[in-house]
Design a protein around this motif. Structure first.
Motif, mmCIF file in Angstrom:
data_model
loop_
_atom_site.group_PDB
_atom_site.id
_atom_site.type_symbol
_atom_site.label_atom_id
_atom_site.label_comp_id
_atom_site.label_asym_id
_atom_site.label_seq_id
_atom_site.Cartn_x
_atom_site.Cartn_y
_atom_site.Cartn_z
ATOM 1 N N CYS A 288 0.856 -1.187 0.000
ATOM 2 C CA CYS A 288 0.000 0.000 0.000
ATOM 3 C C CYS A 288 0.886 1.229 0.000
ATOM 4 C CB CYS A 288 -0.909 -0.009 1.228
ATOM 5 S SG CYS A 288 -2.094 1.364 1.240
ATOM 6 N N GLU A 289 0.795 2.023 -1.055
ATOM 7 C CA GLU A 289 1.543 3.271 -1.156
ATOM 8 C C GLU A 289 0.538 4.403 -1.205
ATOM 9 O OE1 GLU A 289 4.097 3.043 -4.564
ATOM 10 O OE2 GLU A 289 5.110 1.246 -3.812
ATOM 11 N N ALA A 290 0.478 5.151 -0.095
ATOM 12 C CA ALA A 290 -0.552 6.185 -0.019
ATOM 13 C C ALA A 290 -0.085 7.455 0.674
ATOM 14 C CB ALA A 290 -1.766 5.617 0.707
ATOM 15 N N GLY A 291 1.197 7.751 0.605
ATOM 16 C CA GLY A 291 1.681 8.987 1.182
ATOM 17 C C GLY A 291 2.035 8.892 2.654
ATOM 18 N N GLU A 292 1.576 7.858 3.330
ATOM 19 C CA GLU A 292 1.990 7.636 4.712
ATOM 20 C C GLU A 292 2.571 6.237 4.801
ATOM 21 O OE1 GLU A 292 -1.628 6.613 7.418
ATOM 22 O OE2 GLU A 292 -2.284 8.242 6.122
ATOM 23 N N PRO A 293 3.557 6.045 5.661
ATOM 24 C CA PRO A 293 4.220 4.735 5.715
ATOM 25 C C PRO A 293 3.296 3.638 6.247
ATOM 26 C CG PRO A 293 5.029 6.185 7.451
ATOM 27 C CD PRO A 293 4.120 7.001 6.587
ATOM 28 N N GLY A 294 3.521 2.429 5.777
ATOM 29 C CA GLY A 294 2.762 1.281 6.259
ATOM 30 C C GLY A 294 1.548 0.961 5.406
ATOM 31 N N LEU A 295 0.819 -0.041 5.870
ATOM 32 C CA LEU A 295 -0.331 -0.554 5.122
ATOM 33 C C LEU A 295 -1.656 0.039 5.582
ATOM 34 C CD1 LEU A 295 0.735 -4.325 5.119
ATOM 35 C CD2 LEU A 295 1.136 -2.617 3.335
ATOM 36 N N ALA A 296 -1.642 0.919 6.574
ATOM 37 C CA ALA A 296 -2.863 1.410 7.209
ATOM 38 C C ALA A 296 -3.918 1.944 6.238
ATOM 39 C CB ALA A 296 -2.522 2.461 8.261
ATOM 40 N N PRO A 297 -3.588 2.785 5.258
ATOM 41 C CA PRO A 297 -4.642 3.308 4.386
ATOM 42 C C PRO A 297 -5.387 2.211 3.610
ATOM 43 C CG PRO A 297 -2.655 4.609 4.150
ATOM 44 C CD PRO A 297 -2.295 3.404 4.966
ATOM 45 N N CYS A 298 -4.754 1.077 3.389
ATOM 46 C CA CYS A 298 -5.398 -0.010 2.661
ATOM 47 C C CYS A 298 -6.010 -1.051 3.597
ATOM 48 C CB CYS A 298 -4.395 -0.703 1.748
ATOM 49 S SG CYS A 298 -3.753 0.364 0.448
ATOM 50 N N ALA A 299 -5.646 -1.021 4.868
ATOM 51 C CA ALA A 299 -6.075 -2.084 5.775
ATOM 52 C C ALA A 299 -7.054 -1.628 6.852
ATOM 53 C CB ALA A 299 -4.847 -2.719 6.433
ATOM 54 N N GLU A 300 -6.769 -0.517 7.502
ATOM 55 C CA GLU A 300 -7.623 -0.064 8.594
ATOM 56 C C GLU A 300 -8.960 0.421 8.067
ATOM 57 O OE1 GLU A 300 -5.584 2.772 11.043
ATOM 58 O OE2 GLU A 300 -3.982 1.353 11.497
ATOM 59 N N GLY A 301 -10.031 -0.145 8.584
ATOM 60 C CA GLY A 301 -11.370 0.252 8.173
ATOM 61 C C GLY A 301 -11.770 -0.257 6.799
ATOM 62 N N LEU A 302 -11.029 -1.209 6.268
ATOM 63 C CA LEU A 302 -11.353 -1.759 4.946
ATOM 64 C C LEU A 302 -12.779 -2.290 4.956
ATOM 65 C CD1 LEU A 302 -10.403 -2.579 2.085
ATOM 66 C CD2 LEU A 302 -9.650 -4.745 3.087
ATOM 67 N N ARG A 303 -13.579 -1.822 4.024
ATOM 68 C CA ARG A 303 -14.976 -2.267 3.909
ATOM 69 C C ARG A 303 -15.085 -3.211 2.727
ATOM 70 N NH1 ARG A 303 -17.786 3.455 3.790
ATOM 71 N NH2 ARG A 303 -16.485 3.372 1.972
ATOM 72 N N LEU A 304 -15.715 -4.346 2.964
ATOM 73 C CA LEU A 304 -15.854 -5.369 1.928
ATOM 74 C C LEU A 304 -17.324 -5.628 1.657
ATOM 75 C CD1 LEU A 304 -13.195 -7.831 3.361
ATOM 76 C CD2 LEU A 304 -12.883 -6.183 1.502
ATOM 77 N N GLY A 305 -17.635 -5.941 0.410
ATOM 78 C CA GLY A 305 -19.005 -6.255 0.050
ATOM 79 C C GLY A 305 -19.049 -7.109 -1.200
ATOM 80 N N THR A 306 -20.247 -7.543 -1.547
ATOM 81 C CA THR A 306 -20.436 -8.338 -2.750
ATOM 82 C C THR A 306 -21.820 -8.104 -3.318
ATOM 83 O OG1 THR A 306 -20.284 -10.568 -3.692
ATOM 84 C CG2 THR A 306 -21.239 -10.383 -1.484
ATOM 85 N N ARG A 307 -21.932 -8.201 -4.606
ATOM 86 C CA ARG A 307 -23.222 -8.188 -5.306
ATOM 87 C C ARG A 307 -23.441 -9.527 -5.989
ATOM 88 N NH1 ARG A 307 -25.608 -3.009 -6.098
ATOM 89 N NH2 ARG A 307 -24.224 -1.375 -5.401
ATOM 90 N N THR A 308 -22.670 -10.511 -5.564
ATOM 91 C CA THR A 308 -22.718 -11.842 -6.179
ATOM 92 C C THR A 308 -23.119 -12.874 -5.132
ATOM 93 O OG1 THR A 308 -20.450 -12.491 -5.670
ATOM 94 C CG2 THR A 308 -20.763 -11.113 -7.626
ATOM 95 N N ASP A 309 -23.183 -14.117 -5.544
ATOM 96 C CA ASP A 309 -23.444 -15.220 -4.608
ATOM 97 C C ASP A 309 -22.171 -15.645 -3.878
ATOM 98 O OD1 ASP A 309 -26.111 -15.273 -5.324
ATOM 99 O OD2 ASP A 309 -25.808 -16.803 -6.875
ATOM 100 N N VAL A 310 -21.043 -15.074 -4.249
ATOM 101 C CA VAL A 310 -19.757 -15.406 -3.634
ATOM 102 C C VAL A 310 -19.572 -14.500 -2.411
ATOM 103 C CG1 VAL A 310 -17.259 -15.490 -3.958
ATOM 104 C CG2 VAL A 310 -18.784 -16.120 -5.840
ATOM 105 N N GLU A 311 -19.349 -15.097 -1.265
ATOM 106 C CA GLU A 311 -19.140 -14.351 -0.032
ATOM 107 C C GLU A 311 -17.760 -13.706 -0.050
ATOM 108 O OE1 GLU A 311 -19.362 -15.150 4.792
ATOM 109 O OE2 GLU A 311 -19.156 -16.859 3.435
ATOM 110 N N VAL A 312 -17.667 -12.470 0.438
ATOM 111 C CA VAL A 312 -16.397 -11.778 0.549
ATOM 112 C C VAL A 312 -16.185 -11.436 2.023
ATOM 113 C CG1 VAL A 312 -15.044 -9.745 -0.126
ATOM 114 C CG2 VAL A 312 -16.589 -10.832 -1.765
ATOM 115 N N ILE A 313 -15.056 -11.898 2.551
ATOM 116 C CA ILE A 313 -14.750 -11.674 3.963
ATOM 117 C C ILE A 313 -13.332 -11.131 4.096
ATOM 118 C CG2 ILE A 313 -16.366 -13.425 4.792
ATOM 119 C CD1 ILE A 313 -13.996 -15.325 5.153
ATOM 120 N N GLY A 314 -13.008 -10.630 5.275
ATOM 121 C CA GLY A 314 -11.664 -10.124 5.491
ATOM 122 C C GLY A 314 -11.367 -9.931 6.939
#
Length: 145
Positions: free
Chosen positions: A119-145
């Protein structure tokens, strides 16, 4: 029998609880990255997964790569792979597609976003891509994290 002061207390409590998510989470909910599995379709040689990604942060994400686990309908791990979502501009949705070779879409039961690999987002570490990550689906396939 309910007394008048009990009704007033319940009404006040209800008003506080109703306002609480607006006051506490208004900025938090939008200041996150969301990944939605939008479509799953058979493709030549594999299964095409279509995601809609939206960066709710104030700054762009220059690069986002997620470790992703694909599981069958029984929950057995089929494979672990990396999905490179590339650049995700702030406040704008982006569609990303991934062909998973040698996978029949009908065999896919669950997608686990195991975590941010890069994750490259102007601040060090993976936080912008990981903290508060919201997941969803519009399919029959479940998405979890």
């Amino acid at each position: 029998m309910i007394r008048r002061n009990q009704i007033l207390r319940l009404a006040a409590l209800s008003a506080c609880l109703t306002a609480l998510p607006l006051a506490a989470g208004a900025d938090d909910a939008s200041a996150a990255l969301s990944l939605e599995l939008n479509a799953v379709a058979e493709a030549e040689g594999g299964c095409l997964l279509t995601f809609v990604a939206e960066n709710g942060h104030a700054t762009d994400i220059a690069a986002a790569v997620f470790e992703t686990v694909l599981m069958d309908a029984t929950g057995r791990v089929e494979r672990l792979t990396l999905f490179d979502f590339g650049t995700l501009p702030a406040g704008r949705p982006r569609v990303r597609q991934f062909v998973v070779p040698d996978l029949a879409c009908a065999d896919l039961g669950r997608v686990l976003i195991n975590g941010a690999h890069l994750c490259e987002a102007g601040e060090p570490g993976l936080a912008p891509c990981a903290e508060g990550l919201r997941l969803g689906t519009r399919t029959d396939v479940e998405v979890i994290g």
